[in-house]
Design an enzyme around this catalytic site. Structure first.
Site, short mmCIF file in Angstrom:
data_model
loop_
_atom_site.label_atom_id
_atom_site.label_comp_id
_atom_site.label_asym_id
_atom_site.label_seq_id
_atom_site.Cartn_x
_atom_site.Cartn_y
_atom_site.Cartn_z
N CYS A 95 64.51 50.63 54.91
CA CYS A 95 65.84 50.87 54.34
C CYS A 95 65.83 51.89 53.20
O CYS A 95 65.72 53.09 53.44
CB CYS A 95 66.45 49.53 53.91
SG CYS A 95 68.25 49.53 53.80
N GLU A 155 65.86 45.02 59.03
CA GLU A 155 65.33 44.42 57.80
C GLU A 155 65.89 43.01 57.60
O GLU A 155 67.10 42.80 57.66
CB GLU A 155 65.74 45.32 56.63
CG GLU A 155 65.34 44.82 55.26
CD GLU A 155 65.90 45.68 54.13
OE1 GLU A 155 65.36 45.61 53.03
OE2 GLU A 155 66.87 46.43 54.37
N LYS A 174 57.98 46.57 51.39
CA LYS A 174 58.91 47.62 50.94
C LYS A 174 58.52 48.14 49.56
O LYS A 174 58.42 47.36 48.60
CB LYS A 174 60.33 47.03 50.92
CG LYS A 174 61.46 48.00 50.63
CD LYS A 174 62.78 47.22 50.70
CE LYS A 174 64.01 48.09 50.58
NZ LYS A 174 65.24 47.25 50.66
#
Length: 268
Positions: free
Chosen positions: A148, A45, A114
């Site tokens: 994540c 990321e 995300k």
């Protein structure tokens, strides 16, 4: 039988002082992965700048900007799909934390912003959350993307299972202080959905925040590739046949009671 798909996990330290040095690492690792037979290489990321909840908009760029273009050139040069990460600007005041996938021809195959922003670090105060899943096919295998903190939300991973995904890639900047959670959640997500999950974490840098431990796990939750703490390139083999076999041998997905879940939720 369907062919296997080799993937490479590029465990690199984020945020080197200059962008050219970082892109040099991308080029070197993409070449190494392609030579080793990988059809896809995934990076952590926000690895070019280093993840921060507070990156100003100026650090970002629109899709198709310089970073995406360079990823595309490297992908085409090496004949490998590249899963990269950018700070995507261009819609509203706040950027998105976006994964961009470039095919081996250099074209954009998929983008994923995300969905779950890391509120403990106030990422949600500086970024706009995504609202779409992303799936794409490389070398006959269907991939999905999560980033994540998304790993803590089983709902997203279940949606990917129902969407026919065979491997979810999880680029991350997962800190060492919570690495134990990472090592539990990746195999759990794979096992409960009966597909492969490959988490690519940031390697150890000078400040000691990150410590790698990237890992890939098969549909039984068995770890098939595990990284150390420093920079390295990990290879993992994805077998789509194994996904379908595991679902036949233990059909937990088909035993779901989605109508009942909805009713129970509506009564809360």
């Amino acid at each position: 039988a369907a062919a296997m798909t080799e993937i490479a996990l590029a465990q690199v330290a984020g945020g080197r002082e200059n962008r050219p040095a970082m892109l040099g690492v991308v080029d070197r690792m993409a070449k190494e992965a392609a030579t080793a037979g990988a059809s896809l290489i995934c990076f952590p990321e926000q690895f070019v700048t280093g993840w921060s909840p507070k990156i100003p908009n100026e650090a970002g760029e629109p899709l198709g900007g310089p970073l995406t273009t360079t990823f595309g050139e490297i992908a085409e040069k090496n004949g490998i799909a590249i899963v990269g990460s950018i700070i995507e600007t261009g819609q509203g005041d706040r950027p998105k934390n976006t994964v961009v996938v470039l095919g081996p021809d250099g074209d954009i195959l998929a983008t994923y912003a995300k969905i779950h922003l890391f509120s403990p670090g106030r990422e949600d105060c500086n970024y706009t959350a995504g609202d779409h899943i992303a799936t794409f096919v490389v070398d006959g295998t269907t991939f999905g993307l999560a980033v994540c903190y998304d790993l803590r939300f089983p709902e997203l991973f279940r949606i990917y299972a129902l969407a026919g995904v065979e491997c979810v890639l999880v680029p991350a900047a997962w800190p060492c202080c919570r690495i134990h959670h990472w090592e539990i959640l990746l195999p759990a997500r794979a096992l409960e959905n009966r597909y492969y999950v490959a988490g690519v974490n940031t390697a150890q840098g000078p400040d000691g925040t990150y410590c790698g431990r990237s890992l890939a796990t098969d549909p039984d939750g068995t770890v098939i590739a595990r990284g150390g703490e420093g920079e390295e390139l990990l290879m993992a083999r994805i077998d789509p046949t194994k996904v379908h076999e595991s679902r036949l041998s233990l059909p937990s997905l088909s035993d779901r009671k989605s109508d009942l879940y909805q009713r129970l939720l509506s009564k809360l």
